[in-house]
Write an enzyme that holds these catalytic residues in place. Structure first.
Site, mmCIF file in Angstrom:
data_model
loop_
_atom_site.group_PDB
_atom_site.id
_atom_site.type_symbol
_atom_site.label_atom_id
_atom_site.label_comp_id
_atom_site.label_asym_id
_atom_site.label_seq_id
_atom_site.Cartn_x
_atom_site.Cartn_y
_atom_site.Cartn_z
ATOM 1 N N PHE A 39 17.841 -3.476 -1.715
ATOM 2 C CA PHE A 39 17.660 -3.466 -0.268
ATOM 3 C C PHE A 39 18.624 -4.482 0.332
ATOM 4 C CE2 PHE A 39 14.120 -2.088 2.759
ATOM 5 C CZ PHE A 39 14.019 -0.807 2.237
ATOM 6 N N GLN A 43 14.258 -7.543 15.737
ATOM 7 C CA GLN A 43 15.115 -6.819 14.802
ATOM 8 C C GLN A 43 15.323 -5.386 15.274
ATOM 9 O OE1 GLN A 43 13.928 -5.708 10.509
ATOM 10 N NE2 GLN A 43 15.419 -7.348 10.324
ATOM 11 N N HIS A 79 16.490 -2.227 13.874
ATOM 12 C CA HIS A 79 16.796 -1.632 12.568
ATOM 13 C C HIS A 79 18.004 -0.732 12.767
ATOM 14 C CE1 HIS A 79 16.415 0.647 8.887
ATOM 15 N NE2 HIS A 79 15.427 -0.113 8.490
ATOM 16 N N LEU A 95 11.960 5.699 12.353
ATOM 17 C CA LEU A 95 12.707 4.991 11.318
ATOM 18 C C LEU A 95 13.256 5.881 10.207
ATOM 19 C CD1 LEU A 95 13.260 1.936 10.781
ATOM 20 C CD2 LEU A 95 11.666 2.206 8.894
ATOM 21 N N GLU A 109 15.669 2.000 4.938
ATOM 22 C CA GLU A 109 16.825 1.365 4.307
ATOM 23 C C GLU A 109 16.929 1.798 2.838
ATOM 24 O OE1 GLU A 109 17.142 -2.675 5.635
ATOM 25 O OE2 GLU A 109 17.861 -3.295 3.677
ATOM 26 N N ARG A 115 20.179 -6.512 8.202
ATOM 27 C CA ARG A 115 20.047 -5.486 9.245
ATOM 28 C C ARG A 115 20.762 -5.815 10.545
ATOM 29 N NH1 ARG A 115 13.690 -3.999 8.174
ATOM 30 N NH2 ARG A 115 14.143 -2.780 6.317
ATOM 31 N N HIS A 162 12.556 -2.563 16.053
ATOM 32 C CA HIS A 162 11.740 -2.335 14.866
ATOM 33 C C HIS A 162 10.722 -3.435 14.585
ATOM 34 C CE1 HIS A 162 10.811 -0.791 10.934
ATOM 35 N NE2 HIS A 162 11.297 -1.835 10.313
ATOM 36 N N ARG A 164 14.743 -10.759 9.658
ATOM 37 C CA ARG A 164 13.961 -10.481 8.436
ATOM 38 C C ARG A 164 14.747 -9.572 7.498
ATOM 39 N NH1 ARG A 164 10.613 -6.130 6.751
ATOM 40 N NH2 ARG A 164 10.884 -5.050 8.736
HETATM 41 P P1 FAD Z 1 0.169 -3.825 11.131
HETATM 42 O O1 FAD Z 1 0.213 -3.118 9.833
HETATM 43 O O2 FAD Z 1 1.167 -3.446 12.149
HETATM 44 O O3 FAD Z 1 -1.307 -3.686 11.680
HETATM 45 C C1 FAD Z 1 -1.677 -4.190 12.938
HETATM 46 C C2 FAD Z 1 -3.140 -3.901 13.161
HETATM 47 O O4 FAD Z 1 -3.548 -4.564 14.332
HETATM 48 C C3 FAD Z 1 -3.487 -2.435 13.350
HETATM 49 O O5 FAD Z 1 -4.681 -2.180 12.652
HETATM 50 C C4 FAD Z 1 -3.714 -2.314 14.858
HETATM 51 O O6 FAD Z 1 -4.581 -1.259 15.204
HETATM 52 C C5 FAD Z 1 -4.337 -3.678 15.113
HETATM 53 N N1 FAD Z 1 -4.320 -4.147 16.493
HETATM 54 C C6 FAD Z 1 -3.244 -4.378 17.306
HETATM 55 N N2 FAD Z 1 -3.665 -4.851 18.488
HETATM 56 C C7 FAD Z 1 -5.022 -4.929 18.447
HETATM 57 C C8 FAD Z 1 -6.039 -5.327 19.363
HETATM 58 N N3 FAD Z 1 -5.747 -5.758 20.575
HETATM 59 N N4 FAD Z 1 -7.337 -5.266 18.979
HETATM 60 C C9 FAD Z 1 -7.670 -4.797 17.742
HETATM 61 N N5 FAD Z 1 -6.750 -4.411 16.834
HETATM 62 C C10 FAD Z 1 -5.450 -4.484 17.183
HETATM 63 N N6 FAD Z 1 8.324 -3.626 5.967
HETATM 64 C C11 FAD Z 1 8.636 -3.806 4.649
HETATM 65 O O7 FAD Z 1 8.513 -4.913 4.126
HETATM 66 N N7 FAD Z 1 9.064 -2.762 3.893
HETATM 67 C C12 FAD Z 1 9.208 -1.520 4.400
HETATM 68 O O8 FAD Z 1 9.570 -0.609 3.669
HETATM 69 C C13 FAD Z 1 8.900 -1.301 5.789
HETATM 70 N N8 FAD Z 1 9.010 -0.069 6.369
HETATM 71 C C14 FAD Z 1 8.602 0.126 7.675
HETATM 72 C C15 FAD Z 1 8.628 1.402 8.245
HETATM 73 C C16 FAD Z 1 8.198 1.614 9.558
HETATM 74 C C17 FAD Z 1 8.250 2.993 10.144
HETATM 75 C C18 FAD Z 1 7.723 0.530 10.342
HETATM 76 C C19 FAD Z 1 7.272 0.726 11.757
HETATM 77 C C20 FAD Z 1 7.692 -0.738 9.784
HETATM 78 C C21 FAD Z 1 8.139 -0.954 8.457
HETATM 79 N N9 FAD Z 1 8.110 -2.235 7.878
HETATM 80 C C22 FAD Z 1 8.436 -2.412 6.552
HETATM 81 C C23 FAD Z 1 7.553 -3.349 8.619
HETATM 82 C C24 FAD Z 1 6.114 -3.534 8.211
HETATM 83 O O9 FAD Z 1 5.520 -2.294 7.937
HETATM 84 C C25 FAD Z 1 5.312 -4.227 9.300
HETATM 85 O O10 FAD Z 1 5.989 -5.348 9.741
HETATM 86 C C26 FAD Z 1 3.992 -4.665 8.710
HETATM 87 O O11 FAD Z 1 3.341 -3.567 8.142
HETATM 88 C C27 FAD Z 1 3.104 -5.325 9.732
HETATM 89 O O12 FAD Z 1 1.872 -5.532 9.099
HETATM 90 P P2 FAD Z 1 0.707 -6.334 9.807
HETATM 91 O O13 FAD Z 1 -0.409 -6.385 8.833
HETATM 92 O O14 FAD Z 1 1.255 -7.584 10.360
HETATM 93 O O15 FAD Z 1 0.325 -5.400 11.021
#
Ligand code: FAD
Length: 639
Positions: free
Chosen positions: A121, A247, A249, A263, A266, A322, A388, A423
């Site tokens: 990556f 970021q 992407h 998306l 990568e 990125r 992203h 990142r």
């Molecule tokens: P999230 O998984 O975003 O979860 C947030 C949670 O908060 C959700 O349950 C949502 O419903 C909840 N929430 C939000 N606001 C509120 C509120 N007010 N009240 C109650 N609940 C709320 N990263 C990598 O390392 N490798 C990858 O291959 C990769 N691929 C990606 C592909 C895509 C399409 C995307 C969008 C991102 C990708 N990323 C990747 C980035 C990574 O997935 C995210 O940064 C990461 O999953 C964020 O995780 P988190 O637990 O912080 O929050």
């Protein structure tokens, strides 16, 4: 005051992505009762959409890999603005967290000799991303949900109640944090379906709400990502750092318009895909920046040799960090060498046999076939930058993830520091596991040592309920504002004026427009009642998006240099003077009502890196980032 459903928990975790679920598991393993609240369905979070993999220096694909190299790659990727202690803990603990997932039941792809497979990556020296095809996040969430079910079964065996220690509140949105003096006392929100209010009385809240991308027009983010956690923390008196760093992407879909921004992992480039302009040229060789000179292949032959054996050549510049790739694509399109729909080509079809593409990148194959009628085993994809990920977030203690408000913790994308100004791909999934666990632990330790439970006052509860229904109050005649119009205008402002390339006069214009939108927000009006009312939900989300966008724009104006995810056209170079400066955003808690408060941004010095970690780098490399005074201090001489 309207009726409010009440619950009491030791810890409330807001967000059910990877960071939230890992925090839940940890707090529960310490015997505490935990509520996990999520805005969308349980299991539907960005984490589940993560495709490429989870970075951890396990050394399976190249045994030279180790935590020190991962640490150095992360610091380089973030252009040395990272919180080095977080980068250290992250690199050291990620392999254990990945192993631990397998003990919960995850099954990562394997090498031929049965070890966890790791893929290349951007910015990672060695193949480092543990993955499950291009559906890694799905496996991570599935596994953590399974672990939660197994913990609930244990609780049932002990108490006769599956939900005695972990209860899930899905499709429930938190709109306000409540305090007793300076301490967290509760979280207030509403059920999406019924609109009924809910109060969690709790001494500890872990915010794990993910990103802010919905403030931008072109984004990979889905509807929930409106910066709620960032805004909740700010309004509760905590601080945010690094908000100017977003970021973009490099590879989002550009066509058709309805899917613009979605998306393209990568992993396509990690598995050999290359970027080409409309002349068919692999242009990334022209965009290796001075800080990475010497570290990347300078010819197609060398880059292709690296793909076969990454010890015998330097890595391909298609896998630069990125920010570099996104800027390069932007330049090519601006120079008229873009595709018909304003992107560049990403070609995997000529690089791998069709069956391998379908095997390694099943989601990408499906996504392009279904959404764009493109068969990626036969044709190149058209791609361009998409908003992203937010590097900025809630300022936390690196070891405990405690925010500056007692009882408040944050982990995952909504926490700031680890990634500095940019990142590396794959470092988010590992971030969630390492710091989700630490936040759960931090919250548990905090609760255990607390002498008494803070109380939610009726006045604060009534104020939270009143703020939530304000959009139903008819405004003065003639100035009712539609939340959808405000949202579209905000997305346009952020896209056009605070996007991938920034300029002083445009940022000033953005700040003026944001002020105007904030004023108009005071008149936002929704019709109907609280039962499933998306207009009302958006009106409440707008309050957060406007506040967070203000932090991004103000920070971007103040930072007069280009670094990572912040590029200033009028200050094109990286300025070493800014290397150790964080921009800290706060709001005046007395200014917080329904309106969007104004933001204060103050520079704060970073804690200098510990000497043993500094010594991992050659002085010649540090010279690219540090001021001469810093370097002189390192050498122990006068400047
Ligand atoms: P999230 O998984 O975003 O979860 C947030 C949670 O908060 C959700 O349950 C949502 O419903 C909840 N929430 C939000 N606001 C509120 C509120 N007010 N009240 C109650 N609940 C709320 N990263 C990598 O390392 N490798 C990858 O291959 C990769 N691929 C990606 C592909 C895509 C399409 C995307 C969008 C991102 C990708 N990323 C990747 C980035 C990574 O997935 C995210 O940064 C990461 O999953 C964020 O995780 P988190 O637990 O912080 O929050």
């Amino acid at each position: 005051m309207p009726e409010v459903e009440r619950h009491k928990y030791d810890v409330v975790v807001i967000g059910a992505g990877g960071a939230g679920l890992r925090a839940v598991i940890e707090a529960r393993e310490h015997g505490l009762s935990v509520a996990v609240v999520c805005k969308s369905l349980f299991g539907k979070a960005h984490t589940v959409m993560a495709e490429g993999g989870c970075a951890a220096a396990m050394g399976n694909a190249n045994e030279k890999d180790n935590w020190q190299t991962h640490f150095k790659d992360t610091m380089r990727g973030g252009k040395f603005l990272n919180n080095w202690r977080m980068a250290e803990l992250h690199a050291q603990e990620a392999p254990d967290r990945v192993w631990e997932l397998e003990t919960y039941g995850a099954l990562f792809d394997r090498t031929k000799d049965g070890r966890i497979s790791q893929r290349n990556f951007g910015g990672h020296t060695y193949p480092r991303l543990a993955h499950v095809g291009d559906r890694t996040g799905l496996e991570i969430i599935r596994t953590m949900q399974q672990k939660i079910v197994s913990l609930q079964q244990e609780d049932f065996a002990q108490t006769g109640d599956y939900e005695a220690r972990i209860k899930i509140f899905a499709e429930c949105t938190i709109t306000e944090l409540l305090k007793d003096g300076d301490k967290i006392a509760g979280a207030f929100g509403y059920w999406r379906e019924s609109g009924r209010f809910i109060l969690f009385e709790t001494p500890a809240v872990v915010i794990a709400t993910g990103g802010v991308g919905k403030s931008y027009k072109v984004t990979s983010n889905s509807w929930e990502y409106t910066g709620d956690g960032h805004a909740l923390a700010l309004r509760a008196g905590a601080s945010l750092i690094n908000m100017e760093f977003l970021q973009f992407h490099p590879t989002g879909m550009v066509w058709p318009p309805s899917v613009k921004g979605i998306l393209v992992t990568e992993g396509v480039r990690g598995d050999g895909g290359v970027l080409k302009n409309s002349d068919g040229k692999r242009f990334m060789f022209d965009y290796i920046p001075p800080v990475f000179k010497g570290q990347y292949a300078e010819s197609i032959e060398e880059a292709d040799q690296w793909l076969k054996d990454n010890d015998s050549a330097r890595r391909t510049p298609d896998l630069l960090p990125r920010d570099e790739v996104a800027r390069a694509i932007n330049e090519e399109v601006k120079a008229g060498r873009g595709t018909p729909h304003g992107g560049v080509y990403l070609d995997i079809a000529s690089r791998l046999p069709a069956d391998q593409i379908v095997k390694r990148l099943p989601s990408m194959h499906h996504q392009f076939k279904e959404l764009a009628d493109v068969d990626i085993t036969k044709e190149p994809m058209e791609v361009g930058p998409t908003c992203h990920y937010v590097m900025g977030g809630i300022e936390v203690d690196p070891d405990t993830q405690a925010a500056t408000v007692p009882g408040l913790f944050a982990a995952g994308e909504c926490a700031g520091g680890l990634h500095g100004s940019n990142r590396l791909g794959g470092n988010s999934l590992s971030d969630l596991l390492v710091f989700g666990r630490r936040a759960g632990l931090g919250a548990a330790s905090y609760v255990e040592q607390l002498p008494g439970r803070p109380k939610v006052s009726d006045t604060d509860l009534a104020a939270a309920a009143k703020a939530a229904v304000t959009p139903f109050d008819p405004p003065q005649e003639g100035i009712g504002e539609n939340p959808y119009t405000l949202h579209m205008e905000l997305q346009q402002v952020m896209n056009d004026l605070v996007g991938i390339i920034r300029k002083e006069h445009e940022l000033k214009q953005a700040i003026e427009k944001l002020a105007e939108l904030r004023d108009r927000y005071d008149h936002v009006t929704v019709e109907g009642h609280r039962q499933f009312n998306p207009g009302w939900h958006l009106a409440l989300d707008m309050r957060n998006m406007l506040l967070i966008s203000e932090c991004v724009a103000q920070g971007a104006l103040l930072r007069t240099e280009s670094r990572g995810g912040h590029t200033r056209d009028d200050h094109p170079g990286m300025d070493p003077v800014w290397r150790n400066k964080l921009l800290v955003c706060t709001v005046d808690p007395d200014d917080v009502g329904f309106s969007v408060p104004s933001v204060t941004v103050t520079p704060e010095a970073q804690v200098p890196m510990r000497e043993d970690l500094l010594r991992l780098f050659d002085l010649a490399e540090l010279e690219k980032y540090y001021t001469s005074a810093d370097l002189a201090a390192l050498r122990g001489t006068e400047p």
